[in-house]
Design an enzyme around this catalytic site. Sequence first.
Site, mmCIF file in Angstrom:
data_model
loop_
_atom_site.group_PDB
_atom_site.id
_atom_site.type_symbol
_atom_site.label_atom_id
_atom_site.label_comp_id
_atom_site.label_asym_id
_atom_site.label_seq_id
_atom_site.Cartn_x
_atom_site.Cartn_y
_atom_site.Cartn_z
ATOM 1 N N CYS A 70 0.830 -1.201 0.000
ATOM 2 C CA CYS A 70 0.000 0.000 0.000
ATOM 3 C C CYS A 70 0.867 1.255 0.000
ATOM 4 O O CYS A 70 0.567 2.221 -0.700
ATOM 5 C CB CYS A 70 -0.928 0.001 1.201
ATOM 6 N N CYS A 104 -7.308 -1.281 7.093
ATOM 7 C CA CYS A 104 -8.705 -0.886 7.204
ATOM 8 C C CYS A 104 -9.646 -1.811 6.456
ATOM 9 O O CYS A 104 -10.734 -2.087 6.920
ATOM 10 C CB CYS A 104 -8.880 0.548 6.686
#
EC number: 2.8.1.13
Length: 365
Positions: free
Chosen positions: A103, A200
């Site tokens: 990410c 998340c």
Amino acid sequence: MPQSREKILVAMSGGVDSSVAALVLKQQGFDIAGAYMKNWINEDNIVGDCPWQQDIEDARAVAEKIGIEFRVVNLMREYSERVVAYLLDGYKRGITPNPDVMCNREIKFGVFLAWARDHGFDAVATGHYARRVENPGGAFSLVEGADKNKDQSYFLALINQEQLRAARFPIGHLPKPELRRLATEAGLATAAKKDSQGICFIGEVKMQDFLRQYVPDEPGPIVRATDEQVLGRHRGLHYYTIGQRRGIGVPSNADFQKYVVVGKRAADRALLVAFDAPDAPGLFTSEVRVHSLSWVGGPVTAPCLIEGRVRYRDPRVHLEFIPDPENTSGGSATVRFREPQRALASGQVLALYDGERLLGGGIYV
């Protein structure tokens, strides 16, 4: 005041770390704005609890408090293509991917940075506990965060020099208690907010529950590696990783003899286990292969003695780094550890260091 009014876009997650990152830059006189990166699972939340709406409101409240513009950047498609697809593909192939590292490389300092530049920003700031240091000649080094309990340089192991040049880490010099104090004194809404755990898009649900939604079960035997005795059945190799002790599904003989996952055998989809001990076959290793090496600065192309962090939260360990002789760019290498390392899973990341300075990283074969 900075000599030039550098325009910086702060990635604000709704947590206290990125909130203080924005506060520090604002106090230093930079021209900043805040942005929340809206990622794929935010609207495809099949499992788990990912309170993205509250995070946006918290980030917006902080931006209003310190007096900066705030926006929401929709990166759902890119996140799905570059991180979630990578995650699912890895588990389908029987390896253990690291979505946090990916990410950072692909999203925060990839498409988000590109978006920022397209909208007139010079750099992107995050709430990472890491430090960026300018070297003579204009190149930059990435150094561990001053707070060793919070250092997040490991998660930046695959970013390159161009990405680091445009990265800002405003809280890398701060210990966490001091950061909380600054947030409280400034009256930020996130000052007492609990740190988020995990990534998340998985939320508070176990990885197994997330994978069950997307990766079909492929059952196979649970085999004791020492004698090939079949101990039970598993639902799929993707639910397990090397070194795992809990949730294997076979009873141990006693409290001091617990089974641990030591391998996966693709031919018959066997999950290999052994009693957790220093001599458990496959559990400890002194030599590994790494591929897809990425370097913060120039590549290491000659054998040398350096340090590595085999996983996040582990201390740096001494190792011999031996790049493949035919690969002058340093793309793959053999690594020999001074002391055997436990449970190194294929697909995970080895971060390489020269003291506190992050050199780069690679992926275990």
